[in-house]
Design an enzyme around this catalytic site. Sequence first.
Site, mmCIF file in Angstrom:
data_model
loop_
_atom_site.group_PDB
_atom_site.id
_atom_site.type_symbol
_atom_site.label_atom_id
_atom_site.label_comp_id
_atom_site.label_asym_id
_atom_site.label_seq_id
_atom_site.Cartn_x
_atom_site.Cartn_y
_atom_site.Cartn_z
ATOM 1 N N LYS A 117 0.836 -1.196 0.000
ATOM 2 C CA LYS A 117 0.000 0.000 0.000
ATOM 3 C C LYS A 117 0.878 1.256 0.000
ATOM 4 O O LYS A 117 0.629 2.206 -0.735
ATOM 5 C CB LYS A 117 -0.930 -0.007 1.233
ATOM 6 C CG LYS A 117 -2.082 -0.981 1.098
ATOM 7 C CD LYS A 117 -2.826 -1.208 2.409
ATOM 8 C CE LYS A 117 -3.902 -2.285 2.189
ATOM 9 N NZ LYS A 117 -4.585 -2.683 3.423
ATOM 10 N N GLN A 131 -4.935 -1.321 9.627
ATOM 11 C CA GLN A 131 -4.844 -2.640 8.991
ATOM 12 C C GLN A 131 -5.469 -3.709 9.899
ATOM 13 O O GLN A 131 -5.118 -3.810 11.071
ATOM 14 C CB GLN A 131 -3.374 -2.969 8.689
ATOM 15 C CG GLN A 131 -3.155 -4.293 7.986
ATOM 16 C CD GLN A 131 -3.737 -4.314 6.571
ATOM 17 O OE1 GLN A 131 -3.596 -3.366 5.816
ATOM 18 N NE2 GLN A 131 -4.408 -5.406 6.234
ATOM 19 N N ASP A 164 -11.261 2.873 4.187
ATOM 20 C CA ASP A 164 -11.650 1.460 4.087
ATOM 21 C C ASP A 164 -13.168 1.311 3.928
ATOM 22 O O ASP A 164 -13.657 0.223 3.637
ATOM 23 C CB ASP A 164 -11.200 0.721 5.356
ATOM 24 C CG ASP A 164 -10.219 -0.389 5.062
ATOM 25 O OD1 ASP A 164 -9.993 -0.667 3.870
ATOM 26 O OD2 ASP A 164 -9.692 -0.982 6.027
#
Length: 281
Positions: free
Chosen positions: A52, A96, A119
């Site tokens: 990422k 995460q 997200d």
Amino acid sequence: MILIDGKKAASELREKLKQEVVELKSKYNKVPGLTVILIGDMTPSQIYVRNKEKSANEVGLKSEVIKYPDSIDEKTVLNKISELNNDETVSGILVQLPLPKHIDKQKIIETIDPSKDVDGLHPMNVGNLSSGYQGSIPCTPLGCYLLIKKIESNLVGKKAVMIGRSNLNGKAMAQLLLQEDCTVTITHSKTKNLREECLQADVIVAAVGIKELVKGDWIKKDAIVIDVGINKTDKGIVGDVDFDEVSKVARALTPVPGGVGPMTIACLLKNTIECFKRSQL
Ligand code: NAD
């Protein structure tokens, strides 16, 4: 059979985003910023976060990774998120997953400012998506959606079957396809006759975590099949779809690896840029 090349699609999307970042920089004299919080030393999470960060730098975003050990207390993480919420240089925040057991996932997700929730997991964004309002869309379903649309731009009236009902994948994917006027069925571990459900589908999205669950005789001829699954085997990583069998029947299929995975990361960058743009309105 069309092999849906997620690597190529992601690279094209990144190229577009790179151009957009240049334009945003000249318009606002600043670039979107993505901050990822990584807790613990689980190898897959470390690899995802590294990818990422690399991709974010590639398209010209300001990117930062904050690492905490497994033993970090929840309060410290919540305080950091609040600090990032108030930091104007941060457009997107991603924590995460999965998290260590002593950290409450719901509390973490709900502390992220919905306008920075890249997200798309904050309840506000889940509600936005199901209401058809503007907001962040979870990166993997968004990536799957873009791949499906490359194959079939008009999905009106198509029968779509999700395999898996997670917040991250199946439920969000179902909303996106509903917005395209598909007739959507969400199946899960308690579904009876999964094969029969799949046999009706023009579009199948499998997000389960069981290697090669979906067989060739589950697939209607000419169906579009998207394989989200990532399963470690002795032969390497395989998906939730039996590639050899399904590729003989389907109209289009994503490989694993090289299908949905690269699009997920590209969509994270896209979401960060969208959050930045909305913050400038
Ligand atoms: P999850 O464990 O949260 O959800 C799995 C879902 O599968 C559940 O809803 C469950 O009801 C359903 N399920 C379980 N057994 C089933 C069965 N026999 N028949 C039908 N449904 C069944 O998983 P998740 O987070 O949604 O991830 C699913 C898979 O996708 C995993 O392999 C994960 O690694 C992968 N994944 C890939 C990406 C990517 O970028 N490619 C991103 C996220 C997750």
